[in-house]
Design an enzyme around this catalytic site. Sequence first.
Site, short mmCIF file in Angstrom:
data_model
loop_
_atom_site.label_atom_id
_atom_site.label_comp_id
_atom_site.label_asym_id
_atom_site.label_seq_id
_atom_site.Cartn_x
_atom_site.Cartn_y
_atom_site.Cartn_z
N ARG A 1 -33.80 16.86 -49.94
CA ARG A 1 -33.13 15.59 -49.63
C ARG A 1 -34.08 14.67 -48.88
O ARG A 1 -34.03 14.56 -47.66
CB ARG A 1 -31.86 15.87 -48.82
CG ARG A 1 -31.01 14.67 -48.36
CD ARG A 1 -30.80 13.63 -49.43
NE ARG A 1 -29.77 12.67 -49.06
CZ ARG A 1 -30.03 11.42 -48.62
NH1 ARG A 1 -31.29 11.02 -48.48
NH2 ARG A 1 -29.04 10.61 -48.34
N ASP B 1 -54.71 17.38 -72.58
CA ASP B 1 -54.10 16.77 -73.76
C ASP B 1 -55.13 16.21 -74.74
O ASP B 1 -54.81 15.96 -75.90
CB ASP B 1 -53.15 15.64 -73.34
CG ASP B 1 -52.01 16.15 -72.49
OD1 ASP B 1 -51.39 17.14 -72.89
OD2 ASP B 1 -51.75 15.57 -71.42
N LEU C 1 -44.39 9.52 -70.42
CA LEU C 1 -45.41 9.58 -69.38
C LEU C 1 -45.70 11.01 -68.93
O LEU C 1 -46.51 11.22 -68.03
CB LEU C 1 -44.98 8.74 -68.16
CG LEU C 1 -44.89 7.24 -68.39
CD1 LEU C 1 -44.53 6.52 -67.09
CD2 LEU C 1 -46.20 6.69 -68.94
N HIS C 2 -45.04 11.99 -69.52
CA HIS C 2 -45.26 13.38 -69.11
C HIS C 2 -45.63 14.25 -70.30
O HIS C 2 -46.81 14.49 -70.55
CB HIS C 2 -44.00 13.90 -68.39
CG HIS C 2 -44.17 15.23 -67.72
ND1 HIS C 2 -45.40 15.79 -67.44
CD2 HIS C 2 -43.24 16.12 -67.26
CE1 HIS C 2 -45.22 16.96 -66.84
NE2 HIS C 2 -43.93 17.18 -66.73
N VAL D 1 -56.85 4.83 -72.97
CA VAL D 1 -57.39 5.87 -73.84
C VAL D 1 -56.62 7.14 -73.57
O VAL D 1 -56.74 7.72 -72.47
CB VAL D 1 -58.90 6.07 -73.59
CG1 VAL D 1 -59.42 7.23 -74.44
CG2 VAL D 1 -59.67 4.80 -73.91
N GLY E 1 -55.38 10.93 -73.16
CA GLY E 1 -56.09 12.19 -72.97
C GLY E 1 -57.17 12.13 -71.92
O GLY E 1 -57.88 13.11 -71.71
N THR F 1 -60.08 3.31 -63.98
CA THR F 1 -59.49 4.64 -63.88
C THR F 1 -60.21 5.43 -62.80
O THR F 1 -61.43 5.35 -62.65
CB THR F 1 -59.58 5.40 -65.22
OG1 THR F 1 -59.04 6.71 -65.05
CG2 THR F 1 -61.01 5.52 -65.70
N LYS F 2 -59.43 6.17 -62.02
CA LYS F 2 -60.00 6.99 -60.95
C LYS F 2 -60.64 8.26 -61.50
O LYS F 2 -61.49 8.85 -60.86
CB LYS F 2 -58.91 7.35 -59.93
CG LYS F 2 -58.37 6.16 -59.15
CD LYS F 2 -57.29 6.60 -58.17
CE LYS F 2 -56.76 5.41 -57.38
NZ LYS F 2 -55.69 5.82 -56.44
N HIS G 1 -48.61 23.99 -63.15
CA HIS G 1 -49.61 23.01 -62.69
C HIS G 1 -49.12 22.44 -61.37
O HIS G 1 -48.98 21.25 -61.21
CB HIS G 1 -49.83 21.93 -63.74
CG HIS G 1 -51.25 21.45 -63.81
ND1 HIS G 1 -51.61 20.12 -63.81
CD2 HIS G 1 -52.41 22.15 -63.88
CE1 HIS G 1 -52.92 20.00 -63.89
NE2 HIS G 1 -53.44 21.22 -63.93
N SER H 1 -41.64 17.59 -64.52
CA SER H 1 -40.76 18.67 -65.00
C SER H 1 -40.60 19.77 -63.95
O SER H 1 -39.48 20.24 -63.70
CB SER H 1 -41.29 19.25 -66.31
OG SER H 1 -42.64 19.66 -66.20
N HIS I 1 -56.05 11.64 -64.87
CA HIS I 1 -55.00 12.56 -64.41
C HIS I 1 -54.51 12.07 -63.06
O HIS I 1 -55.28 11.49 -62.28
CB HIS I 1 -55.55 14.00 -64.29
CG HIS I 1 -54.48 15.02 -64.08
ND1 HIS I 1 -54.03 15.36 -62.82
CD2 HIS I 1 -53.78 15.78 -64.96
CE1 HIS I 1 -53.10 16.29 -62.94
NE2 HIS I 1 -52.92 16.55 -64.22
N ARG J 1 -58.46 23.17 -67.91
CA ARG J 1 -57.69 23.58 -69.09
C ARG J 1 -58.32 23.01 -70.36
O ARG J 1 -58.36 23.69 -71.40
CB ARG J 1 -56.23 23.13 -68.95
CG ARG J 1 -55.50 23.73 -67.75
CD ARG J 1 -54.14 23.10 -67.56
NE ARG J 1 -54.26 21.66 -67.32
CZ ARG J 1 -53.22 20.82 -67.24
NH1 ARG J 1 -51.98 21.28 -67.40
NH2 ARG J 1 -53.41 19.53 -67.02
N LYS K 1 -26.74 35.78 -49.40
CA LYS K 1 -27.94 35.00 -49.71
C LYS K 1 -29.16 35.86 -50.02
O LYS K 1 -29.94 35.51 -50.92
CB LYS K 1 -28.25 34.03 -48.57
CG LYS K 1 -27.29 32.85 -48.50
CD LYS K 1 -27.73 31.86 -47.43
CE LYS K 1 -26.79 30.65 -47.42
NZ LYS K 1 -27.19 29.66 -46.38
#
Length: 463
Positions: free
Chosen positions: A448, A402, A298-299, A340, A342, A394-395, A263, A269, A345, A354, A188
Amino acid sequence: MIGRSSFFAKSVARNISTNGFRRLASTKSLKETLQEVIPAKQEQLKKLKAEHSQAVVGEVKVENILGGMRGLKAMLWEASVLDPNEGIRFHGLTIPDCQKVLPPAPGGKEMTAESMLWLLLTGKVPTPEQSRQLSAELAVKGELPHFVTQLIDSLPKTLHPMTQLGMGVAALNHDSEFQAAYERGIKKPEYWTYTLEDCLNLIAKLPALAARIYRNVYHPERSLESVDKNLDLVGNYSNMLGFGQNEHLTEYLRLYIALHGDHEGGNASAHTAHLVGSTLSDPYISYSAALFALAGPLHGLANQEVLRWQMAMQKEIGDNITHENIKDYLWKTLKSGQVVPGYGHGVLRNPDPRFIALQEFCKTRPELQASPIIQLVQQTAEIAPDVLKEHGKTKNPYPNVDATSGCVLYHYGLTEFKYYTVIFGVSRALGALTQLVWARALGLPLERPKSYSMDALQKLIKN
Protein backbone atom coordinates in the site's frame (compact mmCIF):
# COMPACT_ATOMS: atom_id res chain seq x y z
CA MET A 1 24.58 -57.14 10.87
CA ILE A 2 22.28 -55.91 8.12
CA GLY A 3 23.09 -57.34 4.70
CA ARG A 4 24.31 -54.89 2.04
CA SER A 5 21.40 -55.60 -0.31
CA SER A 6 18.85 -55.28 2.51
CA PHE A 7 20.30 -51.95 3.67
CA PHE A 8 20.36 -50.60 0.13
CA ALA A 9 16.81 -51.69 -0.47
CA LYS A 10 15.55 -50.05 2.72
CA SER A 11 17.48 -46.78 2.75
CA VAL A 12 18.34 -45.87 -0.83
CA ALA A 13 16.27 -47.65 -3.43
CA ARG A 14 13.01 -47.44 -1.49
CA ASN A 15 10.47 -45.50 -3.53
CA ILE A 16 8.02 -43.06 -1.97
CA SER A 17 4.76 -42.42 -3.74
CA THR A 18 3.49 -38.83 -3.48
CA ASN A 19 0.61 -37.35 -5.47
CA GLY A 20 0.89 -40.09 -8.07
CA PHE A 21 4.62 -40.00 -8.75
CA ARG A 22 7.46 -41.93 -7.14
CA ARG A 23 10.75 -40.69 -5.80
CA LEU A 24 13.78 -42.11 -4.04
CA ALA A 25 13.65 -41.77 -0.25
CA SER A 26 17.25 -40.56 -0.27
CA THR A 27 16.42 -37.55 -2.48
CA LYS A 28 14.83 -34.54 -0.81
CA SER A 29 11.77 -33.12 -2.48
CA LEU A 30 11.30 -29.46 -3.35
CA LYS A 31 8.97 -28.97 -0.39
CA GLU A 32 11.40 -30.67 2.00
CA THR A 33 14.22 -28.47 0.75
CA LEU A 34 12.08 -25.38 1.24
CA GLN A 35 11.21 -26.47 4.77
CA GLU A 36 14.92 -26.46 5.51
CA VAL A 37 15.73 -23.02 4.06
CA ILE A 38 12.65 -21.06 5.18
CA PRO A 39 13.58 -20.74 8.90
CA ALA A 40 16.91 -19.06 8.09
CA LYS A 41 15.17 -16.57 5.77
CA GLN A 42 12.53 -15.86 8.42
CA GLU A 43 15.29 -15.18 10.95
CA GLN A 44 17.09 -12.92 8.46
CA LEU A 45 13.90 -10.88 7.94
CA LYS A 46 13.32 -10.67 11.70
CA LYS A 47 16.86 -9.36 12.19
CA LEU A 48 16.51 -6.81 9.39
CA LYS A 49 13.33 -5.47 11.00
CA ALA A 50 14.82 -5.35 14.50
CA GLU A 51 18.20 -3.84 13.66
CA HIS A 52 17.78 -1.86 10.45
CA SER A 53 14.12 -0.86 10.00
CA GLN A 54 15.03 2.86 10.10
CA ALA A 55 18.06 2.62 7.80
CA VAL A 56 17.85 4.84 4.69
CA VAL A 57 18.49 2.97 1.41
CA GLY A 58 17.63 5.70 -1.08
CA GLU A 59 15.72 8.89 -1.73
CA VAL A 60 12.50 9.71 -3.55
CA LYS A 61 12.61 12.46 -6.16
CA VAL A 62 9.74 14.01 -8.05
CA GLU A 63 11.08 12.35 -11.21
CA ASN A 64 10.57 8.97 -9.53
CA ILE A 65 6.94 9.74 -8.77
CA LEU A 66 6.22 11.14 -12.23
CA GLY A 67 8.34 8.58 -14.07
CA GLY A 68 6.66 5.29 -13.24
CA MET A 69 8.56 4.81 -9.94
CA ARG A 70 11.65 3.78 -11.92
CA GLY A 71 14.67 3.19 -9.76
CA LEU A 72 12.85 3.28 -6.42
CA LYS A 73 14.14 0.70 -3.94
CA ALA A 74 10.75 -0.31 -2.63
CA MET A 75 10.20 -4.07 -2.99
CA LEU A 76 11.47 -7.24 -1.38
CA TRP A 77 12.10 -9.91 -4.03
CA GLU A 78 14.10 -12.99 -3.05
CA ALA A 79 14.81 -14.92 -6.24
CA SER A 80 16.77 -12.48 -8.37
CA VAL A 81 18.47 -9.08 -8.41
CA LEU A 82 19.07 -7.03 -11.55
CA ASP A 83 22.29 -5.03 -11.63
CA PRO A 84 22.41 -2.25 -14.26
CA ASN A 85 25.90 -3.25 -15.38
CA GLU A 86 26.11 -7.00 -14.68
CA GLY A 87 22.56 -7.97 -15.53
CA ILE A 88 20.44 -10.53 -13.74
CA ARG A 89 21.64 -12.83 -10.97
CA PHE A 90 19.53 -15.65 -9.61
CA HIS A 91 20.44 -16.11 -5.94
CA GLY A 92 23.86 -14.74 -6.83
CA LEU A 93 24.35 -16.90 -9.95
CA THR A 94 24.85 -15.26 -13.34
CA ILE A 95 23.31 -16.72 -16.49
CA PRO A 96 26.62 -18.40 -17.49
CA ASP A 97 26.82 -19.83 -13.96
CA CYS A 98 23.31 -21.26 -14.32
CA GLN A 99 24.13 -22.75 -17.70
CA LYS A 100 27.06 -24.56 -16.13
CA VAL A 101 25.41 -25.93 -12.98
CA LEU A 102 21.67 -26.34 -13.58
CA PRO A 103 20.79 -29.84 -14.84
CA PRO A 104 19.52 -30.25 -18.41
CA ALA A 105 16.82 -32.63 -19.59
CA PRO A 106 17.96 -36.18 -20.32
CA GLY A 107 19.74 -36.08 -23.67
CA GLY A 108 19.72 -32.27 -23.78
CA LYS A 109 22.25 -29.57 -23.04
CA GLU A 110 20.16 -26.59 -21.94
CA MET A 111 18.99 -26.08 -18.37
CA THR A 112 15.38 -27.00 -17.74
CA ALA A 113 12.53 -24.91 -16.36
CA GLU A 114 12.40 -27.32 -13.41
CA SER A 115 16.06 -26.70 -12.58
CA MET A 116 15.53 -22.95 -12.68
CA LEU A 117 12.34 -23.23 -10.61
CA TRP A 118 14.20 -25.21 -7.96
CA LEU A 119 16.95 -22.59 -7.82
CA LEU A 120 14.50 -19.67 -7.67
CA LEU A 121 12.48 -21.26 -4.87
CA THR A 122 15.25 -22.63 -2.68
CA GLY A 123 18.44 -20.77 -3.60
CA LYS A 124 20.06 -24.17 -4.12
CA VAL A 125 21.20 -25.99 -7.25
CA PRO A 126 19.21 -29.21 -7.66
CA THR A 127 20.81 -32.53 -8.43
CA PRO A 128 19.83 -34.14 -11.74
CA GLU A 129 17.71 -36.58 -9.73
CA GLN A 130 15.85 -33.78 -7.95
CA SER A 131 15.24 -31.96 -11.21
CA ARG A 132 13.89 -35.08 -12.89
CA GLN A 133 11.69 -35.94 -9.94
CA LEU A 134 10.23 -32.44 -10.07
CA SER A 135 9.60 -33.02 -13.79
CA ALA A 136 7.75 -36.22 -12.92
CA GLU A 137 5.68 -34.44 -10.26
CA LEU A 138 4.70 -31.66 -12.64
CA ALA A 139 3.84 -34.14 -15.40
CA VAL A 140 1.42 -35.92 -13.07
CA LYS A 141 -0.28 -32.62 -12.31
CA GLY A 142 -0.16 -31.41 -15.92
CA GLU A 143 -3.54 -32.32 -17.40
CA LEU A 144 -6.26 -29.66 -17.49
CA PRO A 145 -9.59 -30.21 -15.73
CA HIS A 146 -12.49 -30.74 -18.10
CA PHE A 147 -14.24 -27.46 -17.27
CA VAL A 148 -11.14 -25.50 -18.32
CA THR A 149 -10.82 -27.31 -21.65
CA GLN A 150 -14.53 -26.59 -22.24
CA LEU A 151 -13.99 -22.92 -21.44
CA ILE A 152 -10.99 -22.53 -23.74
CA ASP A 153 -12.65 -24.49 -26.56
CA SER A 154 -15.72 -22.24 -26.34
CA LEU A 155 -13.76 -19.02 -26.94
CA PRO A 156 -13.67 -17.45 -30.42
CA LYS A 157 -10.36 -18.05 -32.20
CA THR A 158 -10.21 -14.32 -32.85
CA LEU A 159 -9.83 -13.61 -29.12
CA HIS A 160 -6.21 -12.68 -28.35
CA PRO A 161 -4.21 -15.69 -27.08
CA MET A 162 -3.09 -13.74 -23.99
CA THR A 163 -6.69 -12.97 -23.07
CA GLN A 164 -7.45 -16.67 -23.35
CA LEU A 165 -4.43 -17.58 -21.24
CA GLY A 166 -5.41 -15.15 -18.49
CA MET A 167 -8.97 -16.47 -18.48
CA GLY A 168 -7.80 -20.08 -18.31
CA VAL A 169 -5.43 -19.38 -15.42
CA ALA A 170 -8.11 -17.48 -13.51
CA ALA A 171 -10.58 -20.34 -14.03
CA LEU A 172 -8.14 -22.80 -12.44
CA ASN A 173 -8.76 -20.92 -9.19
CA HIS A 174 -11.82 -23.22 -8.92
CA ASP A 175 -9.45 -25.86 -7.54
CA SER A 176 -7.23 -23.60 -5.42
CA GLU A 177 -5.90 -25.41 -2.37
CA PHE A 178 -4.93 -22.14 -0.71
CA GLN A 179 -8.39 -20.63 -1.14
CA ALA A 180 -10.05 -23.77 0.24
CA ALA A 181 -7.67 -23.93 3.20
CA TYR A 182 -8.09 -20.22 3.95
CA GLU A 183 -11.87 -20.60 4.00
CA ARG A 184 -11.53 -23.58 6.38
CA GLY A 185 -9.30 -21.54 8.64
CA ILE A 186 -5.54 -22.13 8.75
CA LYS A 187 -2.73 -20.50 10.68
CA LYS A 188 -0.46 -17.99 8.94
CA PRO A 189 2.66 -20.20 9.18
CA GLU A 190 0.79 -22.74 7.02
CA TYR A 191 -0.02 -20.28 4.22
CA TRP A 192 3.11 -21.01 2.21
CA THR A 193 2.51 -24.78 2.01
CA TYR A 194 -0.89 -24.39 0.33
CA THR A 195 0.45 -21.57 -1.83
CA LEU A 196 3.27 -23.85 -2.96
CA GLU A 197 0.80 -26.55 -3.98
CA ASP A 198 -1.21 -24.07 -6.03
CA CYS A 199 1.93 -22.69 -7.65
CA LEU A 200 3.21 -26.12 -8.65
CA ASN A 201 -0.22 -27.12 -9.95
CA LEU A 202 -0.40 -23.95 -12.03
CA ILE A 203 3.12 -24.26 -13.46
CA ALA A 204 2.37 -27.88 -14.32
CA LYS A 205 -0.82 -26.99 -16.21
CA LEU A 206 0.46 -23.96 -18.12
CA PRO A 207 1.97 -25.97 -21.02
CA ALA A 208 -1.29 -27.85 -21.66
CA LEU A 209 -3.30 -24.63 -21.39
CA ALA A 210 -0.95 -22.64 -23.63
CA ALA A 211 -0.73 -25.45 -26.19
CA ARG A 212 -4.50 -25.80 -26.34
CA ILE A 213 -4.83 -22.10 -27.08
CA TYR A 214 -2.22 -22.39 -29.84
CA ARG A 215 -4.03 -25.35 -31.39
CA ASN A 216 -7.47 -23.71 -31.21
CA VAL A 217 -6.37 -20.37 -32.66
CA TYR A 218 -3.89 -21.44 -35.32
CA HIS A 219 -4.27 -25.16 -36.07
CA PRO A 220 -7.79 -26.35 -35.19
CA GLU A 221 -7.37 -29.32 -37.52
CA ARG A 222 -4.65 -30.84 -35.30
CA SER A 223 -5.14 -33.28 -32.45
CA LEU A 224 -3.55 -32.45 -29.12
CA GLU A 225 -0.96 -34.70 -27.52
CA SER A 226 -1.50 -35.70 -23.90
CA VAL A 227 1.05 -34.92 -21.20
CA ASP A 228 3.90 -37.43 -21.45
CA LYS A 229 4.95 -38.51 -17.95
CA ASN A 230 8.50 -39.15 -19.21
CA LEU A 231 9.15 -35.63 -20.48
CA ASP A 232 10.20 -32.45 -18.73
CA LEU A 233 7.90 -29.43 -18.63
CA VAL A 234 9.21 -27.80 -21.82
CA GLY A 235 9.58 -31.14 -23.59
CA ASN A 236 5.85 -31.62 -23.03
CA TYR A 237 5.08 -28.06 -24.06
CA SER A 238 6.97 -28.43 -27.34
CA ASN A 239 5.33 -31.78 -27.98
CA MET A 240 1.82 -30.42 -27.36
CA LEU A 241 2.53 -27.44 -29.62
CA GLY A 242 3.26 -29.94 -32.40
CA PHE A 243 7.05 -29.45 -32.45
CA GLY A 244 8.04 -32.51 -30.44
CA GLN A 245 10.22 -33.86 -33.24
CA ASN A 246 12.13 -30.59 -33.53
CA GLU A 247 14.88 -31.11 -30.97
CA HIS A 248 16.50 -27.77 -31.82
CA LEU A 249 13.34 -25.79 -31.08
CA THR A 250 12.70 -27.80 -27.91
CA GLU A 251 16.20 -27.03 -26.63
CA TYR A 252 15.76 -23.37 -27.54
CA LEU A 253 12.46 -23.24 -25.65
CA ARG A 254 14.16 -24.77 -22.60
CA LEU A 255 16.76 -22.01 -22.64
CA TYR A 256 14.22 -19.29 -23.47
CA ILE A 257 11.83 -20.26 -20.67
CA ALA A 258 14.59 -20.62 -18.08
CA LEU A 259 16.11 -17.24 -19.00
CA HIS A 260 12.77 -15.41 -19.01
CA GLY A 261 11.64 -17.02 -15.75
CA ASP A 262 12.55 -14.10 -13.49
CA HIS A 263 13.90 -10.56 -13.86
CA GLU A 264 13.50 -9.24 -10.30
CA GLY A 265 10.25 -7.83 -9.00
CA GLY A 266 9.84 -4.34 -10.43
CA ASN A 267 8.75 -5.26 -13.96
CA ALA A 268 5.04 -4.90 -14.63
CA SER A 269 4.01 -8.57 -14.64
CA ALA A 270 6.08 -9.62 -11.63
CA HIS A 271 4.99 -6.57 -9.65
CA THR A 272 1.34 -7.18 -10.54
CA ALA A 273 1.50 -10.76 -9.28
CA HIS A 274 3.14 -9.55 -6.06
CA LEU A 275 0.63 -6.70 -5.56
CA VAL A 276 -2.44 -8.87 -6.13
CA GLY A 277 -0.90 -11.69 -4.09
CA SER A 278 -0.36 -9.32 -1.16
CA THR A 279 -4.15 -9.18 -0.77
CA LEU A 280 -4.02 -12.97 -0.14
CA SER A 281 -5.60 -13.70 -3.50
CA ASP A 282 -4.63 -17.23 -4.50
CA PRO A 283 -1.84 -17.83 -7.06
CA TYR A 284 -4.27 -18.40 -9.93
CA ILE A 285 -5.97 -15.01 -9.51
CA SER A 286 -2.64 -13.30 -8.84
CA TYR A 287 -0.92 -14.72 -11.88
CA SER A 288 -3.86 -14.13 -14.20
CA ALA A 289 -3.54 -10.44 -13.31
CA ALA A 290 0.19 -10.63 -14.07
CA LEU A 291 -0.55 -12.11 -17.49
CA PHE A 292 -2.79 -9.20 -18.39
CA ALA A 293 0.05 -6.84 -17.46
CA LEU A 294 2.40 -8.91 -19.62
CA ALA A 295 -0.01 -8.53 -22.56
CA GLY A 296 0.64 -4.79 -22.78
CA PRO A 297 2.68 -3.43 -25.73
CA LEU A 298 5.20 -1.81 -23.37
CA HIS A 299 5.99 -5.12 -21.66
CA GLY A 300 5.49 -8.52 -23.23
CA LEU A 301 4.95 -7.68 -26.89
CA ALA A 302 8.48 -6.42 -27.54
CA ASN A 303 9.90 -9.48 -29.32
CA GLN A 304 7.01 -9.38 -31.81
CA GLU A 305 7.82 -5.74 -32.58
CA VAL A 306 11.49 -6.63 -33.11
CA LEU A 307 10.65 -9.40 -35.54
CA ARG A 308 8.27 -7.20 -37.54
CA TRP A 309 10.89 -4.45 -37.69
CA GLN A 310 13.71 -6.82 -38.71
CA MET A 311 11.54 -8.40 -41.40
CA ALA A 312 10.58 -4.96 -42.73
CA MET A 313 14.29 -4.10 -42.88
CA GLN A 314 15.01 -7.39 -44.65
CA LYS A 315 12.28 -6.67 -47.20
CA GLU A 316 13.55 -3.15 -47.88
CA ILE A 317 17.26 -3.83 -48.23
CA GLY A 318 16.85 -7.23 -49.89
CA ASP A 319 19.84 -9.53 -50.33
CA ASN A 320 22.31 -6.66 -50.37
CA ILE A 321 22.88 -6.68 -46.59
CA THR A 322 25.74 -4.35 -45.75
CA HIS A 323 26.61 -2.42 -42.62
CA GLU A 324 25.85 0.79 -44.49
CA ASN A 325 22.38 -0.40 -45.51
CA ILE A 326 21.57 -1.46 -41.95
CA LYS A 327 22.85 1.86 -40.62
CA ASP A 328 20.68 3.77 -43.09
CA TYR A 329 17.61 1.77 -42.04
CA LEU A 330 18.33 2.44 -38.36
CA TRP A 331 18.48 6.18 -39.03
CA LYS A 332 15.32 6.01 -41.13
CA THR A 333 13.52 4.41 -38.17
CA LEU A 334 14.78 7.00 -35.70
CA LYS A 335 14.09 9.99 -37.95
CA SER A 336 10.50 8.81 -38.43
CA GLY A 337 9.99 9.28 -34.68
CA GLN A 338 10.00 5.56 -33.88
CA VAL A 339 12.24 3.71 -31.46
CA VAL A 340 14.49 0.85 -32.54
CA PRO A 341 12.78 -2.17 -30.97
CA GLY A 342 14.93 -4.59 -28.97
CA TYR A 343 17.38 -1.94 -27.80
CA GLY A 344 17.55 -0.24 -24.42
CA HIS A 345 16.15 -1.36 -21.06
CA GLY A 346 14.52 0.25 -18.04
CA VAL A 347 17.33 -0.89 -15.74
CA LEU A 348 20.22 -2.34 -17.75
CA ARG A 349 23.04 -0.11 -18.99
CA ASN A 350 25.05 -2.82 -20.80
CA PRO A 351 24.17 -5.60 -23.28
CA ASP A 352 21.54 -7.90 -21.78
CA PRO A 353 23.16 -11.19 -20.66
CA ARG A 354 20.02 -12.98 -21.82
CA PHE A 355 20.60 -11.64 -25.35
CA ILE A 356 24.20 -12.85 -25.16
CA ALA A 357 23.08 -16.33 -24.03
CA LEU A 358 20.60 -16.63 -26.90
CA GLN A 359 23.23 -15.44 -29.36
CA GLU A 360 25.64 -18.07 -28.06
CA PHE A 361 22.91 -20.66 -28.64
CA CYS A 362 22.61 -19.43 -32.24
CA LYS A 363 26.36 -19.73 -32.77
CA THR A 364 26.25 -23.44 -31.89
CA ARG A 365 23.52 -24.20 -34.45
CA PRO A 366 24.60 -24.24 -38.14
CA GLU A 367 21.00 -23.88 -39.29
CA LEU A 368 20.68 -20.64 -37.31
CA GLN A 369 23.99 -19.30 -38.55
CA ALA A 370 22.73 -19.85 -42.09
CA SER A 371 19.39 -18.12 -41.39
CA PRO A 372 19.07 -14.70 -43.11
CA ILE A 373 16.94 -13.27 -40.28
CA ILE A 374 19.42 -14.42 -37.60
CA GLN A 375 22.33 -13.03 -39.61
CA LEU A 376 20.49 -9.72 -39.83
CA VAL A 377 19.91 -9.71 -36.05
CA GLN A 378 23.61 -10.31 -35.43
CA GLN A 379 24.75 -7.60 -37.84
CA THR A 380 22.20 -5.12 -36.47
CA ALA A 381 23.52 -5.74 -32.94
CA GLU A 382 27.00 -4.76 -34.16
CA ILE A 383 25.84 -1.49 -35.71
CA ALA A 384 22.87 -0.23 -33.69
CA PRO A 385 24.71 0.77 -30.47
CA ASP A 386 26.88 3.34 -32.25
CA VAL A 387 23.90 4.75 -34.13
CA LEU A 388 21.88 5.03 -30.91
CA LYS A 389 24.80 6.69 -29.10
CA GLU A 390 25.05 9.22 -31.90
CA HIS A 391 21.29 9.76 -31.77
CA GLY A 392 21.74 10.54 -28.07
CA LYS A 393 18.26 9.82 -26.72
CA THR A 394 18.70 6.44 -25.04
CA LYS A 395 20.45 5.64 -21.77
CA ASN A 396 21.21 2.12 -22.94
CA PRO A 397 22.01 1.67 -26.66
CA TYR A 398 22.64 -2.06 -26.35
CA PRO A 399 20.45 -5.02 -27.36
CA ASN A 400 18.10 -6.61 -24.87
CA VAL A 401 16.77 -10.16 -24.95
CA ASP A 402 13.91 -9.24 -27.29
CA ALA A 403 16.37 -8.30 -30.04
CA THR A 404 16.77 -11.99 -30.90
CA SER A 405 14.25 -14.15 -29.00
CA GLY A 406 11.31 -13.97 -31.41
CA CYS A 407 13.50 -14.26 -34.50
CA VAL A 408 14.73 -17.70 -33.42
CA LEU A 409 11.16 -18.89 -32.81
CA TYR A 410 10.25 -17.69 -36.30
CA HIS A 411 13.17 -19.52 -37.90
CA TYR A 412 12.13 -22.81 -36.29
CA GLY A 413 8.59 -22.55 -37.65
CA LEU A 414 6.71 -21.00 -34.75
CA THR A 415 5.68 -18.05 -36.88
CA GLU A 416 2.50 -16.80 -35.18
CA PHE A 417 3.59 -13.44 -33.74
CA LYS A 418 0.65 -12.92 -31.40
CA TYR A 419 1.44 -16.18 -29.64
CA TYR A 420 4.95 -15.22 -28.56
CA THR A 421 3.78 -13.45 -25.42
CA VAL A 422 2.02 -16.65 -24.33
CA ILE A 423 5.41 -18.40 -24.26
CA PHE A 424 6.71 -15.49 -22.18
CA GLY A 425 3.72 -16.04 -19.87
CA VAL A 426 4.54 -19.71 -19.41
CA SER A 427 8.08 -18.68 -18.50
CA ARG A 428 7.45 -15.73 -16.17
CA ALA A 429 5.37 -17.96 -13.89
CA LEU A 430 8.61 -19.46 -12.53
CA GLY A 431 9.67 -16.25 -10.82
CA ALA A 432 6.34 -14.59 -10.07
CA LEU A 433 4.93 -17.69 -8.39
CA THR A 434 8.17 -18.29 -6.50
CA GLN A 435 7.77 -14.88 -4.87
CA LEU A 436 4.19 -15.65 -3.85
CA VAL A 437 5.47 -18.64 -1.88
CA TRP A 438 8.13 -16.50 -0.20
CA ALA A 439 5.68 -13.70 0.50
CA ARG A 440 3.53 -16.18 2.43
CA ALA A 441 6.52 -17.82 4.17
CA LEU A 442 7.87 -14.43 5.29
CA GLY A 443 4.47 -13.00 6.17
CA LEU A 444 4.88 -9.97 3.90
CA PRO A 445 2.12 -7.38 4.35
CA LEU A 446 -0.45 -5.91 1.99
CA GLU A 447 1.28 -3.55 -0.44
CA ARG A 448 0.00 0.00 0.00
CA PRO A 449 2.24 2.86 -1.24
CA LYS A 450 1.31 6.53 -0.74
CA SER A 451 0.10 8.56 -3.71
CA TYR A 452 -0.08 12.32 -4.32
CA SER A 453 -1.99 14.60 -6.64
CA MET A 454 0.04 17.21 -8.55
CA ASP A 455 -1.36 19.96 -6.29
CA ALA A 456 -0.44 17.99 -3.18
CA LEU A 457 2.99 17.29 -4.59
CA GLN A 458 3.62 20.98 -5.30
CA LYS A 459 2.49 21.84 -1.78
CA LEU A 460 4.85 19.22 -0.36
CA ILE A 461 7.75 20.62 -2.39
CA LYS A 462 6.94 24.18 -1.29
CA ASN A 463 6.84 23.23 2.37
